[in-house]
Structures are given as structure tokens and as C-alpha cells.
Design an enzyme around this catalytic site. Structure first.
Site, PDB file in Angstrom:
ATOM      1  N   SER A   1     -37.252 -15.015 -27.901  1.00  0.00           N
ATOM      2  CA  SER A   1     -36.100 -15.289 -28.757  1.00  0.00           C
ATOM      3  C   SER A   1     -35.180 -16.361 -28.181  1.00  0.00           C
ATOM      4  O   SER A   1     -34.980 -16.433 -26.962  1.00  0.00           O
ATOM      5  CB  SER A   1     -35.280 -14.005 -28.947  1.00  0.00           C
TER       6      SER A   1
ATOM      7  N   HIS B   1     -31.705  -7.380 -32.384  1.00  0.00           N
ATOM      8  CA  HIS B   1     -32.799  -6.675 -31.713  1.00  0.00           C
ATOM      9  C   HIS B   1     -32.315  -5.402 -31.014  1.00  0.00           C
ATOM     10  O   HIS B   1     -32.990  -4.367 -31.076  1.00  0.00           O
ATOM     11  CB  HIS B   1     -33.498  -7.608 -30.732  1.00  0.00           C
TER      12      HIS B   1
END
Length: 463
Positions: free
Chosen positions: A325, A398
């Protein structure tokens, strides 16, 4: 390659009929009802306007739509309202949204009566009447607009317009709350369909995957094919029956043997393709929300969980599910936040990160690493929003879905965008299926950021 050439030449595409949305019959049915309603009630079909529409006239149309009771006439009138809205310029949109906020709230007399009845009786029935009486009239307006052909699509675009105007006009947020409330039901997970995107998917859908990719730009059809058609790559998207050819959110996945720390090797044209049977790790390296009008409507967590289930069924030897990410707010935080634990000398160095020559100097690169890795650890573990959440938006997503911050990757993305937004840093979030619920609860209830010992070790002792 042109779009037409893409349709003709793609693998298996030349001898396949184009896929048609399963709800085409219902769209035709709605159109028929609309036409019948116009015939019965003398409404003219909407024409492409020659000049921008007027907000006050549109408000009158909305009041007429709410006052009607017939299904056919209502569907036809809803189509008229949609056609009129599409003519509005931004300033007229603002006037229209202001009117929705001021004139289409709850029926105050009805609400007062319901509250008084509840005070007198305290009954559950009276409480239920308060619930219905307190509903703003604009919610019913939106429901009726949704009956028109392409009504859902128009309302999603209408909310995108509304969100843009709300930035400088906070009073519009009450209108947005009503739309968001309805969308949370209309786009409930039960209505969403998960579809795998591959080279045999319809060309118009593939074109939108290229257009909507928000994390790592897709450079044309060849690049797209490398990402979705290689044996060790997967792409999945959520669709809604009312937006059959519009992906709502999609995720790109790389199947690897180990957890990666950099994006360039995953996207390289000349990378070595591995046999999926050898893969032990599924890497979610790009998650893109496609519809601005659905911002804040949470279905990304459902996407990840269902994709994990799909991958486990197909490839039962997969053991690890991680992301690779970006850290889109890190560089801005470094330069602007008041609580950055950084000396003036370090601040000067960070300001010069865009001067790429330092990466070719081993001494300078190691100096930058010693400064930036502890700052990144502080950013994730200590920097918080006023309500106690992680300051990084990707981290919030997340961590809120139950992932663990597993690893900080130095120079995981040294592209121009990666350096500008993330100072080159990328991170891995680990989705451990046995710990997802516990991690989610820890973050949701205590704002606890679950991180690996390796990440916590990067923090300076006094941080």
C-alpha cells in the site's frame, strides 16, 4: 491499439457475443412505463435542452413529483426531473441543493403530533410514528427519482456534485446525509455482485478499469493485459444491478512466493511470471473506488473478504494475504504537521527529497533511511486525528477492516508520485484470517493500532 481493435483482437473476443446486462429487460420495462405515463397524463418527453435549466423550475417539478400518487405518472415525472437536473450549471445546482435542504425537510406539524402522542402514551406504536414523521421529504423524493430509467446512476452523479459543493457550503451536508443513508441500503452487500475481470470481460468495462485506476496508473491496453491476464495476476470488482457496466470498486492482485516490498518489480514489463501453484502469497497492490458519488459508502471491506474466499477456493495453498500500500498523506504530514519529531536539519533534508540524485549516493540514501523510517513508524503509531483515528486514510481503511500493520518498506515506490506523496515509503498490511475480528474490534473500540514487532522496533525510544 484502438478500442475497436481491442474488441476484435483480444483473446476469445472475436467469436463471442457481447455480454448484455441481465437487467436489460427491466430497463425496457421502466422505459415502457415512463412512455405510458407521459401518454396518459400529457407529459412531454424530456428533450435535450438548448439552454441551462432553472433551479426554481426544477424545485416546482420536485414538489409535483412528491404530490402525485400514480406509479406511471410518477415514473414519467421522475424522468422529467432528471432531465431538468442535467441542464443545471454549478451555481444552479447549489441553489437547487439549498432548496432541498430548506424546503424538503420533515413535516413539522406531523412530527409535533407524533412526539406529543408518544409523550402521552409512551407506546412503541407512537415511537414508530415519530420515526416515520421525522423522515425528510427529500428522502421520498430521492426514492421516486430512483424509479426512472437510469435513476440510480443519476442520483450517484447528483451526490458527486453535492459533495463537491459541500466543501464550501457545509449546510448542504444534511442533504448528503439523506442520500448517504439511502445509498447504504441500496448498495448493501446483499445487492452487490463480485465479478472477476479478465481479458474476456466486456471492452467497455476494461476501459473503465483503465480510467478508474487510482493507485498505479495503467498505461494502455498492453499494461492492462499484463495486470489482469497473466496466470499469476487477478482482478475482481463489485457491480450493482442498477449500474451493470460500472464497477463500484476493484482490486488488483499479484500472486507471489513471498511478501513483496516494492511495487516496480510487480509491474515491470519483463518480470518473470510464476506458476500460480507455486504462489503462497496474495498481494492486494491496488484498490480503487470508482464512483465519487459513493464516497463513504463502505463496501471495500466486503470486497477484500470475499476475494480472499474466492482465492482460497481456487488456490488452497495460499497462506498469506497482504497489501502493498501507498502512504498518500506521509509527505504532507512531514512538511505541515505540528507534532513531527524532526530537527531543523532533518526537515531541510526532507524538503529536498524531490532531488532524486540523493538516491544514487549510498551515503545520502542511508542517511535518509535512518531519518525517514522512524518518522514513518511514528506517523502510523502515534500521529492521530482529533477523534483518535490513524491519520493516514489508507491505514484507516485497512486497520478498520482488521488488518495488521506488518512492515514498512523503504523506497517501496520511488516513482515521482511515490516520492511526492509518500516519500517513497510503502507498507504491507497483513490480513491474518484468525485475527481479523480481534484486530477490527481493537481499532474500532480502543483506536488501538495493531502492528508487528518489526514496525514498533523502528520507533525511537523517546517517541
Amino acid at each position: 491499439m484502438s478500442l475497436m481493435e481491442k474488441v476484435v483482437n483480444r483473446a476469445g473476443g472475436a467469436d463471442r457475443p457481447s455480454e448484455k446486462p441481465n437487467n436489460a429487460f427491466f430497463a425496457d420495462l421502466i422505459a415502457t412505463i415512463t412512455d405510458r405515463g407521459r401518454d396518459l397524463f400529457g407529459l412531454r418527453p424530456p428533450r435535450p435542452p438548448q439552454a441551462p435549466g432553472r433551479a426554481d423550475a426544477l424545485v416546482e417539478l420536485c414538489e409535483t413529483l412528491l404530490g402525485g400518487k400514480g406509479e406511471a405518472s410518477g415514473t414519467a415525472m421522475a424522468q422529467q426531473v432528471i432531465a431538468a437536473y442535467e441542464t443545471l450549471r454549478p451555481q444552479e445546482q447549489l441553489t437547487f441543493f439549498e432548496a432541498l435542504g430548506e424546503k424538503f425537510g420533515p413535516d413539522e406539524a406531523l412530527l409535533d403530533a407524533a412526539v406529543e402522542e408518544w409523550r402521552l402514551t409512551g407506546s412503541e406504536t407512537a415511537a414508530t410514528e415519530i420515526h416515520f414523521a421525522s423522515e425528510p421529504k427529500r428522502q421520498e423524493l430521492f426514492r421516486r427519482l430512483n424509479r426512472a430509467a437510469n435513476g440510480t446512476r443519476t442520483l450517484v452523479q447528483l451526490r458527486a456534485d453535492l459533495l463537491k459543493l459541500s466543501r464550501e457550503n457545509p449546510e448542504l451536508r444534511r442533504v448528503d446525509r439523506d442520500l448517504a443513508h439511502l445509498f447504504s441500503s441500496w448498495f448493501n452487500r446483499g445487492f452487490l455482485v463480485l465479478r472477476r475481470i479478465d481479458w474476456s470481460s466486456p471492452a467497455n468495462v476494461l476501459e473503465k478499469i483503465i480510467r478508474y485506476e487510482a493507485v498505479h496508473e495503467i498505461h494502455g491496453w498492453d499494461d492492462l493485459r499484463r495486470r489482469i491476464d497473466a496466470p499469476d495476476r487477478r482482478c475482481y470488482a463489485f457491480f450493482h444491478p442498477a449500474l451493470a457496466d460500472e464497477p463500484l470498486i476493484f482490486v488488483e492482485i499479484a500472486l507471489t512466493e513471498q511478501m513483496p516490498g516494492a511495487i516496480a518489480p510487480l509491474l515491470a514489463e519483463d518480470r518473470a511470471i510464476i506458476d500460480p501453484a507455486r504462489a503462497r502469497t496474495a498481494v492486494f497492490y491496488s484498490i480503487s473506488n470508482c464512483q465519487t458519488g459513493l464516497a463513504g459508502i463502505s463496501f471495500g471491506n466486503f470486497l477484500i473478504k470475499q476475494v480472499v474466499q474466492e482465492l482460497q477456493r481456487e488456490l488452497p495453498r495460499l497462506e498469506t494475504f497482504v497489501t502493498l500500500s501507498p502512504v498518500p498523506g506521509f509527505r504532507l504530514w512531514l512538511m505541515a504537521a505540528d507534532d513531527v519529531p524532526m530537527s531543523n536539519e532533518e526537515r531541510t533534508m526532507v524538503a529536498a527529497l524531490d532531488q532524486w540524485s540523493w538516491m544514487d549516493n549510498p551515503v545520502a540514501a542511508e542517511t535518509a533511511r535512518r531519518v525517514l523510517e522512524p518518522l514513518a513508524a511514528y506517523y502510523f503509531l502515534r500521529a492521530k486525528t482529533p477523534d483518535g483515528r490513524a491519520v493516514d486514510p489508507v491505514a484507516r481503511f485497512h486497520l478498520g477492516n482488521g488488518a495488521r500493520l506488518e512492515r514498512i518498506n523503504w523506497l517501496g515506490d520511488h516513482s515521482r508520485k511515490g516520492m511526492r506523496e509518500s516519500a517513497g515509503i510503502m507498507v504491507n498490511y497483513l490480513y491474518d484470517l484468525n485475527e481479523i475480528e480481534e484486530n477490527h474490534e481493537a481499532y474500532a473500540n480502543q483506536r488501538e493500532i495493531v502492528a508487528s514487532p518489526a514496525v514498533r522496533k523502528l520507533l525511537k525510544p523517546d517517541a
